[in-house]
Structure formats: C-alpha cells, structure tokens
Design a protein around this motif. Sequence first.
Motif, PDB file in Angstrom:
ATOM      1  N   ASP A 190       0.808  -1.233  -0.209  1.00 56.90           N
ATOM      2  CA  ASP A 190      -0.063  -0.113  -0.171  1.00 56.90           C
ATOM      3  C   ASP A 190       0.957   1.203   0.209  1.00 56.90           C
ATOM      4  OD1 ASP A 190      -2.312   1.630   0.302  1.00 56.90           O
ATOM      5  OD2 ASP A 190      -2.008   1.704   2.468  1.00 56.90           O
ATOM      6  N   GLU A 191       0.726   2.278  -1.016  1.00 59.30           N
ATOM      7  CA  GLU A 191       1.547   3.247  -1.024  1.00 59.30           C
ATOM      8  C   GLU A 191       1.378   4.247   0.200  1.00 59.30           C
ATOM      9  OE1 GLU A 191       0.434   4.991  -4.763  1.00 59.30           O
ATOM     10  OE2 GLU A 191       1.228   3.043  -6.107  1.00 59.30           O
ATOM     11  N   LYS A 192       0.345   4.254   0.597  1.00 64.89           N
ATOM     12  CA  LYS A 192       0.145   5.280   1.836  1.00 64.89           C
ATOM     13  C   LYS A 192       0.538   4.994   3.028  1.00 64.89           C
ATOM     14  CE  LYS A 192      -4.323   6.105   0.401  1.00 64.89           C
ATOM     15  NZ  LYS A 192      -5.875   6.257   0.677  1.00 64.89           N
ATOM     16  N   THR A 193       0.245   3.717   3.442  1.00 68.33           N
ATOM     17  CA  THR A 193       0.831   3.114   4.715  1.00 68.33           C
ATOM     18  C   THR A 193       2.189   2.347   4.872  1.00 68.33           C
ATOM     19  OG1 THR A 193      -0.462   0.844   4.432  1.00 68.33           O
ATOM     20  CG2 THR A 193      -1.491   2.989   5.524  1.00 68.33           C
ATOM     21  N   GLY A 194       2.652   1.542   3.516  1.00 66.39           N
ATOM     22  CA  GLY A 194       3.907   0.811   3.422  1.00 66.39           C
ATOM     23  C   GLY A 194       3.210  -0.620   3.887  1.00 66.39           C
ATOM     24  N   ARG A 195       2.076  -0.743   3.947  1.00 60.83           N
ATOM     25  CA  ARG A 195       1.843  -2.252   4.516  1.00 60.83           C
ATOM     26  C   ARG A 195       1.646  -3.267   3.441  1.00 60.83           C
ATOM     27  NH1 ARG A 195      -3.539  -3.250   8.502  1.00 60.83           N
ATOM     28  NH2 ARG A 195      -3.130  -5.312   8.677  1.00 60.83           N
ATOM     29  N   TYR A 196       2.074  -4.373   3.785  1.00 60.73           N
ATOM     30  CA  TYR A 196       1.847  -5.630   2.727  1.00 60.73           C
ATOM     31  C   TYR A 196       0.426  -5.707   2.520  1.00 60.73           C
ATOM     32  CZ  TYR A 196       6.767  -6.488   1.696  1.00 60.73           C
ATOM     33  OH  TYR A 196       7.917  -6.406   0.898  1.00 60.73           O
ATOM     34  N   LEU A 197       0.060  -6.296   1.207  1.00 58.04           N
ATOM     35  CA  LEU A 197      -1.299  -6.388   0.863  1.00 58.04           C
ATOM     36  C   LEU A 197      -1.199  -7.694   0.393  1.00 58.04           C
ATOM     37  CD1 LEU A 197      -2.243  -3.056  -0.970  1.00 58.04           C
ATOM     38  CD2 LEU A 197      -2.703  -3.386   1.419  1.00 58.04           C
ATOM     39  N   TRP A 207       6.836  -1.465   7.902  1.00 57.26           N
ATOM     40  CA  TRP A 207       5.548  -1.369   8.520  1.00 57.26           C
ATOM     41  C   TRP A 207       5.550  -1.977   9.925  1.00 57.26           C
ATOM     42  CZ3 TRP A 207       1.450  -4.372  10.051  1.00 57.26           C
ATOM     43  CH2 TRP A 207       0.427  -3.776  10.152  1.00 57.26           C
ATOM     44  N   PHE A 208       6.370  -3.019  10.087  1.00 59.69           N
ATOM     45  CA  PHE A 208       6.340  -3.870  11.272  1.00 59.69           C
ATOM     46  C   PHE A 208       6.982  -3.119  12.455  1.00 59.69           C
ATOM     47  CE2 PHE A 208       4.701  -7.036   8.427  1.00 59.69           C
ATOM     48  CZ  PHE A 208       3.729  -7.379   8.943  1.00 59.69           C
ATOM     49  N   GLU A 209       7.944  -2.163  12.201  1.00 60.65           N
ATOM     50  CA  GLU A 209       8.860  -1.702  13.108  1.00 60.65           C
ATOM     51  C   GLU A 209       8.144  -1.419  14.417  1.00 60.65           C
ATOM     52  OE1 GLU A 209      11.440   0.890  11.174  1.00 60.65           O
ATOM     53  OE2 GLU A 209      12.231  -0.627  10.236  1.00 60.65           O
ATOM     54  N   TYR A 263     -13.248  -7.853  11.197  1.00 57.78           N
ATOM     55  CA  TYR A 263     -12.709  -7.473   9.938  1.00 57.78           C
ATOM     56  C   TYR A 263     -12.084  -6.120  10.096  1.00 57.78           C
ATOM     57  CZ  TYR A 263     -16.118 -10.998   8.885  1.00 57.78           C
ATOM     58  OH  TYR A 263     -16.608 -12.212   8.611  1.00 57.78           O
ATOM     59  N   GLU A 264     -11.004  -5.907   9.477  1.00 56.88           N
ATOM     60  CA  GLU A 264     -10.060  -4.574   9.274  1.00 56.88           C
ATOM     61  C   GLU A 264      -9.957  -4.239   7.843  1.00 56.88           C
ATOM     62  OE1 GLU A 264      -6.083  -5.505  10.635  1.00 56.88           O
ATOM     63  OE2 GLU A 264      -5.647  -3.317  10.766  1.00 56.88           O
ATOM     64  N   ASP A 265     -10.515  -3.113   7.550  1.00 51.26           N
ATOM     65  CA  ASP A 265     -10.687  -2.442   6.319  1.00 51.26           C
ATOM     66  C   ASP A 265      -9.328  -1.850   6.232  1.00 51.26           C
ATOM     67  OD1 ASP A 265     -13.384  -2.798   5.624  1.00 51.26           O
ATOM     68  OD2 ASP A 265     -13.723  -1.078   6.904  1.00 51.26           O
ATOM     69  N   ILE A 266      -8.659  -2.328   5.103  1.00 50.74           N
ATOM     70  CA  ILE A 266      -7.077  -1.605   5.017  1.00 50.74           C
ATOM     71  C   ILE A 266      -6.852  -0.867   3.878  1.00 50.74           C
ATOM     72  CG2 ILE A 266      -5.988  -3.349   6.610  1.00 50.74           C
ATOM     73  CD1 ILE A 266      -4.693  -4.729   4.232  1.00 50.74           C
ATOM     74  N   THR A 267      -7.542  -1.032   2.802  1.00 48.49           N
ATOM     75  CA  THR A 267      -7.665  -0.159   1.899  1.00 48.49           C
ATOM     76  C   THR A 267      -9.254  -0.115   1.334  1.00 48.49           C
ATOM     77  OG1 THR A 267      -7.388  -1.767  -0.243  1.00 48.49           O
ATOM     78  CG2 THR A 267      -5.439  -0.698   0.966  1.00 48.49           C
ATOM     79  N   ASP A 268      -9.584   0.883   0.351  1.00 48.06           N
ATOM     80  CA  ASP A 268     -10.804   0.766  -0.283  1.00 48.06           C
ATOM     81  C   ASP A 268     -11.122  -0.479  -0.816  1.00 48.06           C
ATOM     82  OD1 ASP A 268     -11.092   3.488   0.372  1.00 48.06           O
ATOM     83  OD2 ASP A 268     -10.536   4.359  -1.498  1.00 48.06           O
TER      84      ASP A 268
END
Length: 143
Positions: free
Chosen positions: A7-14, A84-86, A126-131
């Motif tokens: 994810d470009e905004k958060t750096g989280r793996y999708l 993201w995990f740091e 449930y966790e919404d992480i992107t649209d």
Amino acid sequence: MASKLVDEKTGRYLPVLYPEEKPFWDAAKERRLVLQRCKSCGKSWYPIGPACPHCFATDFEWSQMSGRGKIHNYVIYHKAWTPWFEKRVPYAVVQVELDEGPRLTTNLLDCPVSEVKIGTPVEVAYEDITDEITLVQFRRAAG
Ligand SMILES: [Zn+2]
C-alpha cells in the motif's frame, strides 16, 4: 482484479487478490466469512483451491462460516521484516481453527502477545485496510 503488493500510503503489505478468491474478499467487505464447501462430502476447506482436499470433488459452493473457533497454534514475531512492522513487534500470527474445521492463518486483534494462548475461543473480526481490501482477522470471543 488488480492488486498491488504494498500500500503506497501506509507501506503495509497487501494480499494478492486472485480471481478464484473473489467471493471470499467480496464477502469480507460485507463483514461475512465465506469458504468453499464441498457439495459431495459437505466439508469446508482453506486455503482456497479448485478441489476439496477431503474427497477431491470439484463441485463446491461458497458457504457462510460461523466466524467462531479457537486458537490452534501461534507464533510470536520479534523481528520487523518490513518497515511497517517496526512499531508493531512483537506481534502474534495465529492459526485459528474454525468450528467448521478449516484453519486460517491470521492476526489476533486487541490482544497483548503475552495473553495469546492455544485453545482460546475467538470470533471473526474485519479490518478495512484499503478501499478494496478488508482483512479477515480474529478477536478473543466475548464472554
Ligand atoms: Zn469433499
């Protein structure tokens, strides 16, 4: 269905959204957990695949799960493999065994790692992480 790895905004793996998994992801957006259920032997399974791992039949339907289960196993990560995990280590990755039988590798929300225990009753969250993406996660069951 297009999907990006990070994810470009958060750096989280999708997760990668494979077309054959679309019913799972569509249901997650609607706060429902569905898995494949075999029309031959009646069992459900995960990971998503083209044939029943119990009887090898290929005729299945998407079936709503109870969302209840228990922690079957877990591992605690102390190393941040990506930035993201740091801020999140240590964190638990748990394997939840649903009441219906399938086991999902997932996260346990709102639970300190010191309190993660095998056998703990859990319920789906449930966790919404992107649209586009809602993750199927779990919490300790109320009561
Ligand atoms: Zn089967």
